[in-house]
Scaffold this motif. Sequence first.
Motif, PDB file in Angstrom:
ATOM      1  N   VAL A 181      50.469 -70.493  -4.912  1.00 17.10           N
ATOM      2  CA  VAL A 181      49.707 -69.252  -5.002  1.00 17.10           C
ATOM      3  C   VAL A 181      49.314 -69.006  -6.450  1.00 17.10           C
ATOM      4  O   VAL A 181      49.900 -69.571  -7.378  1.00 17.10           O
ATOM      5  N   GLU A 182      48.327 -68.166  -6.642  1.00 15.81           N
ATOM      6  CA  GLU A 182      47.862 -67.853  -7.985  1.00 15.81           C
ATOM      7  C   GLU A 182      47.540 -66.374  -8.114  1.00 15.81           C
ATOM      8  O   GLU A 182      47.167 -65.714  -7.137  1.00 15.81           O
ATOM      9  N   VAL A 183      47.710 -65.859  -9.321  1.00 12.37           N
ATOM     10  CA  VAL A 183      47.344 -64.482  -9.623  1.00 12.37           C
ATOM     11  C   VAL A 183      45.938 -64.504 -10.204  1.00 12.37           C
ATOM     12  O   VAL A 183      45.658 -65.231 -11.156  1.00 12.37           O
ATOM     13  N   THR A 184      45.052 -63.704  -9.621  1.00  8.62           N
ATOM     14  CA  THR A 184      43.673 -63.704 -10.074  1.00  8.62           C
ATOM     15  C   THR A 184      43.076 -62.313  -9.901  1.00  8.62           C
ATOM     16  O   THR A 184      43.693 -61.422  -9.305  1.00  8.62           O
ATOM     17  N   ASP A 185      41.874 -62.126 -10.412  1.00 12.37           N
ATOM     18  CA  ASP A 185      41.189 -60.839 -10.261  1.00 12.37           C
ATOM     19  C   ASP A 185      40.567 -60.751  -8.877  1.00 12.37           C
ATOM     20  O   ASP A 185      39.934 -61.709  -8.404  1.00 12.37           O
ATOM     21  N   ILE A 186      40.752 -59.614  -8.241  1.00 15.41           N
ATOM     22  CA  ILE A 186      40.119 -59.356  -6.947  1.00 15.41           C
ATOM     23  C   ILE A 186      39.366 -58.035  -7.030  1.00 15.41           C
ATOM     24  O   ILE A 186      39.635 -57.198  -7.884  1.00 15.41           O
ATOM     25  N   VAL A 187      38.420 -57.876  -6.130  1.00 11.09           N
ATOM     26  CA  VAL A 187      37.556 -56.698  -6.135  1.00 11.09           C
ATOM     27  C   VAL A 187      37.913 -55.813  -4.938  1.00 11.09           C
ATOM     28  O   VAL A 187      37.930 -56.275  -3.788  1.00 11.09           O
ATOM     29  N   ILE A 188      38.202 -54.552  -5.229  1.00 14.89           N
ATOM     30  CA  ILE A 188      38.536 -53.555  -4.197  1.00 14.89           C
ATOM     31  C   ILE A 188      37.341 -52.616  -4.050  1.00 14.89           C
ATOM     32  O   ILE A 188      36.993 -51.896  -4.992  1.00 14.89           O
ATOM     33  N   PRO A 189      36.682 -52.590  -2.887  1.00 12.43           N
ATOM     34  CA  PRO A 189      35.561 -51.666  -2.715  1.00 12.43           C
ATOM     35  C   PRO A 189      36.038 -50.232  -2.558  1.00 12.43           C
ATOM     36  O   PRO A 189      37.209 -49.978  -2.238  1.00 12.43           O
ATOM     37  N   SER A 194      44.632 -53.042  20.355  1.00 16.03           N
ATOM     38  CA  SER A 194      43.426 -52.968  19.524  1.00 16.03           C
ATOM     39  C   SER A 194      43.735 -52.220  18.234  1.00 16.03           C
ATOM     40  O   SER A 194      43.134 -51.192  17.926  1.00 16.03           O
ATOM     41  N   THR A 195      44.660 -52.754  17.464  1.00 17.86           N
ATOM     42  CA  THR A 195      45.078 -52.071  16.241  1.00 17.86           C
ATOM     43  C   THR A 195      43.999 -52.137  15.163  1.00 17.86           C
ATOM     44  O   THR A 195      43.161 -53.031  15.151  1.00 17.86           O
ATOM     45  N   PHE A 196      44.037 -51.173  14.250  1.00 18.02           N
ATOM     46  CA  PHE A 196      43.005 -51.009  13.238  1.00 18.02           C
ATOM     47  C   PHE A 196      43.337 -51.734  11.934  1.00 18.02           C
ATOM     48  O   PHE A 196      44.488 -51.792  11.509  1.00 18.02           O
ATOM     49  N   ASN A 197      42.302 -52.259  11.295  1.00 14.53           N
ATOM     50  CA  ASN A 197      42.354 -52.712   9.918  1.00 14.53           C
ATOM     51  C   ASN A 197      41.123 -52.168   9.208  1.00 14.53           C
ATOM     52  O   ASN A 197      40.190 -51.657   9.850  1.00 14.53           O
ATOM     53  N   ALA A 198      41.109 -52.286   7.881  1.00 13.70           N
ATOM     54  CA  ALA A 198      39.919 -51.875   7.132  1.00 13.70           C
ATOM     55  C   ALA A 198      38.716 -52.698   7.582  1.00 13.70           C
ATOM     56  O   ALA A 198      38.835 -53.885   7.898  1.00 13.70           O
ATOM     57  N   THR A 199      37.559 -52.064   7.606  1.00 13.49           N
ATOM     58  CA  THR A 199      36.331 -52.759   8.004  1.00 13.49           C
ATOM     59  C   THR A 199      35.767 -53.590   6.868  1.00 13.49           C
ATOM     60  O   THR A 199      35.336 -54.732   7.055  1.00 13.49           O
ATOM     61  N   GLN A 200      35.774 -53.041   5.664  1.00 15.58           N
ATOM     62  CA  GLN A 200      35.242 -53.761   4.518  1.00 15.58           C
ATOM     63  C   GLN A 200      36.204 -54.859   4.080  1.00 15.58           C
ATOM     64  O   GLN A 200      37.391 -54.827   4.387  1.00 15.58           O
ATOM     65  N   LYS A 201      35.661 -55.814   3.340  1.00 15.67           N
ATOM     66  CA  LYS A 201      36.457 -56.922   2.848  1.00 15.67           C
ATOM     67  C   LYS A 201      36.711 -56.784   1.348  1.00 15.67           C
ATOM     68  O   LYS A 201      35.814 -56.433   0.586  1.00 15.67           O
ATOM     69  N   MET A 202      37.931 -57.069   0.946  1.00 19.81           N
ATOM     70  CA  MET A 202      38.210 -57.286  -0.468  1.00 19.81           C
ATOM     71  C   MET A 202      37.757 -58.702  -0.808  1.00 19.81           C
ATOM     72  O   MET A 202      37.753 -59.588   0.063  1.00 19.81           O
ATOM     73  N   THR A 203      37.367 -58.942  -2.044  1.00 19.83           N
ATOM     74  CA  THR A 203      36.773 -60.228  -2.410  1.00 19.83           C
ATOM     75  C   THR A 203      37.308 -60.737  -3.743  1.00 19.83           C
ATOM     76  O   THR A 203      37.933 -59.993  -4.510  1.00 19.83           O
ATOM     77  N   LEU A 204      37.033 -62.008  -4.002  1.00 15.93           N
ATOM     78  CA  LEU A 204      37.169 -62.522  -5.351  1.00 15.93           C
ATOM     79  C   LEU A 204      35.976 -62.041  -6.164  1.00 15.93           C
ATOM     80  O   LEU A 204      35.002 -61.501  -5.614  1.00 15.93           O
ATOM     81  N   THR A 205      36.020 -62.245  -7.461  1.00 18.52           N
ATOM     82  CA  THR A 205      34.930 -61.738  -8.313  1.00 18.52           C
ATOM     83  C   THR A 205      33.615 -62.446  -8.053  1.00 18.52           C
ATOM     84  O   THR A 205      32.552 -61.929  -8.390  1.00 18.52           O
TER      85      THR A 205
END
Length: 361
Positions: free
Chosen positions: A17-25, A109-120
Motif C-alpha cells: 500500500v502507499e500513502v498518496t494525495d486523494i481528492v474529496i469532493p 439495498s444499503t447506502f453509500n456515497a454517490t460521488q467518487k473520491m479520486t486520485l489527483t
Amino acid sequence: MSQQVRGVIARSKGAPVEVTDIVIPDPGPGEVVVAVAACGVCHTDLTYREGGINDEFPFLLGHEAAGIVESIGAGVDSVAVGDFVVLNWRAVCGQCRACKRGRPHLCFSTFNATQKMTLTDGTELSPALGIGAFAEKTLVHAGQCTKVDPTADPAVVGLLGCGVMAGLGAAVNTGGVGRDDTVAVIGCGGVGDAAIMGAALVGARKIIAVDRDEKKLEWAKELGATHTVNAAKSDAVEAVQELTDGFGADVVIDAVGRPETWKQAFYARDLAGTVVLVGVPTPDMKLEMPLLDFFSHGGSLKSSWYGDCLPERDFPTLVELYQQGRLPLEKFVTERIKIDEVEAAFHTMHGGNVLRSVVVL
C-alpha cells in the motif's frame, strides 16, 4: 470546493500500500464529509489489497473508523457539522423488502456515497466497504454515520465499525446467547474475542475459547472466556463436549470460516443447538457432510453479517457500556500507529501479534 488529503491506497493486487494525495469532493445530497480521527486495521483491508473482494483497483482502504462530521450535503438531517460519529458499512435503506418486513438488519439495498473520491489525476477510487477511512477525511452517505458520546476514545469506539461489532453481534444478535447458555468460540482473533466479550456481557454460564495459539487463548481469557482449548494439542469437538457434560455447547461460533472449523462447530454443539458462521470463507471452499447429520441434530445453522446489527440502535448503547466500564473495548487496541505504517501493520497482523492496530490521525 473539493479538497486534497492524504490517504492509503492499494494500487494493484498484492502491491504494498502507499500513502498518496486523494481528492474529496464536496458532499452532495445525502452525503457527508468526515474528518477521520482513528481507523482500525482490519483483515478485510488486507483482503482488498490481495484482490480477495473484487478487482476494482485502486482501493482506498480503511473502514473501522470514528471522526467528526466536517460538512453535510443537501437533505441531511440525521447528523450535523461537529457531531462525533462512528462509521458503518450498513446504512439501511428503509424501503427494501427486508426493511419493510421489520428486518432492517438484513437490508438488501444499503447506502453509500454517490460521488467518487479520486486520485489527483482523476482516477476513481473504490472505498473499502464503501468507507475508505485510512485517510485524513472521507466521503460517505449520511446513513453511514452514527452519533455517539463525543468524549469516547475514537481509536477504541471506531472498532465497532466492523470487527468488534461483527463478533459481539454474532453472539448476542445472531446467536441469541442468554445468561444460562454454554458458548464455544472457534478462532480467537479480533472477531472471535469480540464474540467472547459479547457472550460475557449477557452473562453466558460457560464460554469456551478454541484456538491453536496460546497467546490468543490468553487474550480470550482476558475478554471473558471461562475455559480454553488448544486445538493444536487436543480434539476441539471432544474438548468442548467434555466441558459441557458431554452434550456440546448451546451456541458455537465459527470465527475462522473454513470447512474444517465449521464442521467442528457443527459437531461441538448440543442437539438443537445453534451454529453461527461469522468468519468469512473464500469462494473456493466447499463443505461435504452427510445430510442425515443435519436432520438428526436439528437446531439452527446461521450466518452472521456484521453481527446482524443496527448501527443506530447498537453503537450508542455499546459506547455507553464502554464508557461505564462494563464493556472492555479498549483491550482490542494493541497498538496505535501512523497513517504511513499500515503496510507494516499488515505484516504484524500476519504474525498474530495484535488484536488491532489502529491508525490515529
